[in-house]
Scaffold this motif. Sequence first.
Motif, short mmCIF file in Angstrom:
data_model
loop_
_atom_site.label_atom_id
_atom_site.label_comp_id
_atom_site.label_asym_id
_atom_site.label_seq_id
_atom_site.Cartn_x
_atom_site.Cartn_y
_atom_site.Cartn_z
N UNK A 173 0.82 -1.22 0.00
CA UNK A 173 0.00 0.00 0.00
C UNK A 173 0.86 1.27 0.00
N UNK A 174 0.33 2.29 -0.65
CA UNK A 174 0.91 3.63 -0.57
C UNK A 174 -0.02 4.45 0.32
N UNK A 175 0.49 4.86 1.46
CA UNK A 175 -0.37 5.40 2.52
C UNK A 175 -0.22 6.90 2.70
N UNK A 176 -1.36 7.58 2.80
CA UNK A 176 -1.40 9.00 3.14
C UNK A 176 -2.01 9.14 4.53
N UNK A 177 -1.47 10.05 5.33
CA UNK A 177 -1.93 10.22 6.72
C UNK A 177 -2.40 11.65 6.97
N UNK A 202 8.69 3.11 3.93
CA UNK A 202 8.46 2.96 2.49
C UNK A 202 6.98 3.03 2.13
N UNK A 203 6.10 2.63 3.04
CA UNK A 203 4.67 2.59 2.73
C UNK A 203 4.00 3.96 2.87
N UNK A 204 4.44 4.76 3.84
CA UNK A 204 3.84 6.09 4.04
C UNK A 204 4.45 7.06 3.04
#
Length: 401
Positions: A173-177, A202-204
């Motif tokens: 997943x490519x995660x946005x917070x 790497x994911x965030x």
Amino acid sequence: MMMRPFTLGVCALACAVGSASAAEKKYGPGVTDTEIKLGQTMPYSGPASAYGVLGTVELAYFKRLNAKGGINGRKVNLISLDDGYSPPKTVEQTRKLVEDEGVLAIYGTIGTPTNSAIHKYLNSKKVPQILISTGADKWNDPKNYPWTMALYPSYTMEGRIYGKYILQTKPNAKIAILSQNDDAGRDYVRGFKEGLGDKAKSMVVAETTYEVTDPTVDSQIIKLKASGADTMFNMSTPKFGAQAIKKVYELGWKPTTLLVSVASSIAGVLEPAGLEASQGVITAVSAKSVGDPLWNDDPVMKEFVSFMKEIGQEGKLTDAGAVTGYISAIMMHKLLEACGDDLTRENLMKKVASIDEPTLPMLLPGIGVKTTPTNFSAFHTLRLQRFEGKGYVLFGDPITD
């Protein structure tokens, strides 16, 4: 002359009886033979006013309890003051409750910034600050702050559960917070990244915050979408949670959305955002959700619905805050009842430090509340649910952190 020893004996007996009676009843501030006075502040106005339903439900619960005779013959006088979710106002109102009203305890106050503003003050005064509605880690510190305890799952624990879920189901997943710029936001994000483990870096792919005084989070959502993320961790309070979900939908962005429990209310967040926009939102939960068909024949759910109708709050049935307030009031009721006639601040905290409830009305099966003198964190297990149609649907097994 013969009467004197007898007279002295009677006096001694009377004194002994008087001492025994006094020993049976120990009262702290705010307590009499007929009353137990508690205080709290609530955001009945301001940016977090959606949370005001907790105070409304708690007041109604004790009003109904008092009509039935109260607790051990004493009526519970809960004084609930508006703080507008403004820390300076919280301080002002709390001082009024402690110094002018002389309450036994501060109970159920909502919010991390608001409770932080009164944290040291109440501990220095040795006033219980209990069952507060915030999951920041700082409340579980009985060694340094022995008068403070929360009745809400730890934000860090909840964050870890989301992180572990994404790691297991979307390892690439490519995660946005999105998070609120305060202790609550930082706890949630820290826990989420802990759940992702070594892959967090790497994911965030994007992070942004907002202030509780911001008018909207539209610009933050636009920034996050531009990152190319396919997953969003939405840590916000109700007003901003609704804005974020709505903006994501308007932009045509379709990330897997993890929504923190403090903003998961159907009535307070998802309906204002739009039910179509809210489809598929995932959140962690400790309590039953009104509207979930799973609980249609559940006696506890029927009792809660009946209570809400009785107090004229039927329109708030699907508001998660109403359920939180209901559970909190029941727990406060149990604590006061357990104190018996030893209604001192010290004894109340002893009871707070030894809660062992395998279940409470409206908690999900497998989820209880337990504390010890060295661990004031009350919840240790949560479940995940997904919004489908007009309600949440549970999935997976209970997750213990």
